[in-house]
Design an enzyme around this catalytic site. Structure first.
Site, PDB file in Angstrom:
ATOM      1  N   GLY A   1       0.836  -1.203   0.000  1.00  0.00           N
ATOM      2  CA  GLY A   1       0.000   0.000   0.000  1.00  0.00           C
ATOM      3  C   GLY A   1       0.868   1.250   0.000  1.00  0.00           C
ATOM      4  O   GLY A   1       0.686   2.160  -0.821  1.00  0.00           O
ATOM      5  N   HIS A   2       1.824   1.279   0.926  1.00  0.00           N
ATOM      6  CA  HIS A   2       2.748   2.423   0.971  1.00  0.00           C
ATOM      7  C   HIS A   2       3.539   2.535  -0.328  1.00  0.00           C
ATOM      8  O   HIS A   2       3.746   3.627  -0.859  1.00  0.00           O
ATOM      9  CB  HIS A   2       3.765   2.258   2.105  1.00  0.00           C
ATOM     10  CG  HIS A   2       3.172   2.155   3.477  1.00  0.00           C
ATOM     11  ND1 HIS A   2       3.170   0.987   4.205  1.00  0.00           N
ATOM     12  CD2 HIS A   2       2.577   3.080   4.265  1.00  0.00           C
ATOM     13  CE1 HIS A   2       2.611   1.190   5.379  1.00  0.00           C
ATOM     14  NE2 HIS A   2       2.235   2.455   5.454  1.00  0.00           N
TER      15      HIS A   2
ATOM     16  N   GLN B   1      -9.033  10.496   6.673  1.00  0.00           N
ATOM     17  CA  GLN B   1      -7.773  11.262   6.670  1.00  0.00           C
ATOM     18  C   GLN B   1      -7.654  12.081   5.383  1.00  0.00           C
ATOM     19  O   GLN B   1      -7.227  13.240   5.413  1.00  0.00           O
ATOM     20  CB  GLN B   1      -6.600  10.290   6.799  1.00  0.00           C
ATOM     21  CG  GLN B   1      -5.245  10.910   6.670  1.00  0.00           C
ATOM     22  CD  GLN B   1      -4.159   9.946   7.090  1.00  0.00           C
ATOM     23  OE1 GLN B   1      -3.848   9.821   8.263  1.00  0.00           O
ATOM     24  NE2 GLN B   1      -3.571   9.258   6.127  1.00  0.00           N
TER      25      GLN B   1
HETATM   26  P1  AMP Z   1       0.499   4.790   7.633  1.00  0.00           P
HETATM   27  O1  AMP Z   1       1.921   4.348   7.600  1.00  0.00           O
HETATM   28  O2  AMP Z   1      -0.449   3.740   8.106  1.00  0.00           O
HETATM   29  O3  AMP Z   1       0.316   6.134   8.312  1.00  0.00           O
HETATM   30  O4  AMP Z   1       0.094   5.044   6.124  1.00  0.00           O
HETATM   31  C1  AMP Z   1       0.826   5.926   5.317  1.00  0.00           C
HETATM   32  C2  AMP Z   1       0.071   6.166   4.037  1.00  0.00           C
HETATM   33  O5  AMP Z   1      -0.127   4.927   3.360  1.00  0.00           O
HETATM   34  C3  AMP Z   1      -1.327   6.755   4.270  1.00  0.00           C
HETATM   35  O6  AMP Z   1      -1.593   7.717   3.270  1.00  0.00           O
HETATM   36  C4  AMP Z   1      -2.223   5.552   4.129  1.00  0.00           C
HETATM   37  O7  AMP Z   1      -3.533   5.867   3.719  1.00  0.00           O
HETATM   38  C5  AMP Z   1      -1.491   4.788   3.039  1.00  0.00           C
HETATM   39  N1  AMP Z   1      -1.896   3.378   3.067  1.00  0.00           N
HETATM   40  C6  AMP Z   1      -1.878   2.543   4.143  1.00  0.00           C
HETATM   41  N2  AMP Z   1      -2.371   1.341   3.798  1.00  0.00           N
HETATM   42  C7  AMP Z   1      -2.708   1.413   2.484  1.00  0.00           C
HETATM   43  C8  AMP Z   1      -3.279   0.510   1.546  1.00  0.00           C
HETATM   44  N3  AMP Z   1      -3.606  -0.736   1.895  1.00  0.00           N
HETATM   45  N4  AMP Z   1      -3.492   0.940   0.286  1.00  0.00           N
HETATM   46  C9  AMP Z   1      -3.165   2.209  -0.082  1.00  0.00           C
HETATM   47  N5  AMP Z   1      -2.623   3.108   0.759  1.00  0.00           N
HETATM   48  C10 AMP Z   1      -2.396   2.725   2.020  1.00  0.00           C
END
Ligand code: AMP
Length: 280
Positions: free
Chosen positions: A34-35, A151
């Site tokens: 995702g990241h 968010q």
């Molecule tokens: P986090 O590390 O959880 O704060 O996420 C960092 C970024 O990655 C944020 O913009 C999240 O929305 C994005 N993100 C986390 N999980 C996913 C996913 N499964 N698909 C797409 N983006 C993601």
């Protein structure tokens, strides 16, 4: 790939050539596909890509998982290098929040429902740290995942309200083959919970199907999704929602678009997911 720990290093690199566009990917680390999909989007559309890895303490409440939040810095850096990221900002807590820090970015309505009702101080921390990252890096574009739907709504509002000079880009949710949205917190799940966690996507998909088949009652759509989650013994529902995608107010009647979203506990692990139907 340059790894910077201080704001002044970041600023020097950012402004070496003011004509280059920069894409920013803020993360809390423990990176997954995702990241990395955000980094790839950024790579495609910008001359330079910066990622940040910072487990932001102010977006966790005292009873949440700050101290146990998974970390894997070396692995994260290797993954980002493979995506041709140019700069990774990995600040210490006191680089972002020095002892005399006293400013917070508070948004009103959009932070109240959904995540805000379960995590009342969460978006205060998110908006504050993202505003700081925007000011530190001054990106041309910033990339966020649809996975954290509220968010994206909150940050788009903040960009408008505070006139940040950048484009906020929302990228699609990346899922495991069985439909579970990728999340750093999936690591907390036991084998049985991991299997059961597919129920979030199953419920949202059932809601989406109902809408696509003509269901227009918000209550009915919420009930369809709620019943599916409640039928899973390992799941404990936090909230289920069929809301206006811009205001996040619960819909009585679905007229144009709808954001279907949910938060579910598996023991102490809290997972969120959503499906956005932009136009019915
Ligand atoms: P986090 O590390 O959880 O704060 O996420 C960092 C970024 O990655 C944020 O913009 C999240 O929305 C994005 N993100 C986390 N999980 C996913 C996913 N499964 N698909 C797409 N983006 C993601």
């Amino acid at each position: 790939m340059i790894i910077a720990k201080t704001i002044s290093e970041v600023r020097t690199i950012r402004w070496e050539n003011p004509n280059l566009s920069w894409g920013l990917v803020p993360t809390m680390g423990y990176l997954h596909e995702g990241h990395l999909s955000l980094a790839r989007h950024a790579r495609k559309n910008n001359d330079r890509v910066a990622a940040t890895i910072f487990v932001n303490p102010t977006q966790f409440s005292p009873d949440e998982d700050l101290s146990t939040y998974p970390r894997a810095l070396e692995q994260d850096l290797a993954l980002l290098a493979r995506e041709n990221v140019d700069l990774v900002f990995v600040p210490a807590d006191n680089e972002i929040y020095p002892p005399d820090f006293q400013t917070e970015v508070h948004l009103k309505q959009v932070t109240q429902p959904l995540e805000g009702s379960s995590r009342p101080t969460h978006f205060l921390g998110v908006a504050t740290v993202v505003a700081k990252l925007f000011n530190i890096i001054q990106p041309t574009r910033a990339y966020f995942g649809q996975k954290d739907a509220q968010q994206t709504v909150v940050l788009k509002q903040m960009v408008r309200d505070l006139n940040f000079n950048l484009e906020l880009v929302v990228c699609p949710t990346v899922r495991e083959p069985d439909g579970l949205a990728m999340s750093s917190r999936n690591k907390y799940l036991s084998v049985a919970e991991r299997k059961a966690a597919v129920v979030l996507n199953r419920a949202l998909t059932a809601g989406e199907t109902a809408v696509s088949q003509g269901e227009r009652s918000g209550d009915t759509v919420r009930q369809i999704m709620r019943d599916i989650i409640n039928a899973e013994p390992l799941a404990r529902l936090d909230y289920i929602s069929a809301a206006d995608p811009l205001t996040l107010v619960e819909l009585g009647q679905i007229k144009t678009g709808v954001l279907l979203s949910t938060a579910v506990f598996f023991r102490t692990t809290r997972l969120i997911d959503n499906l956005l139907i932009e136009r019915i």
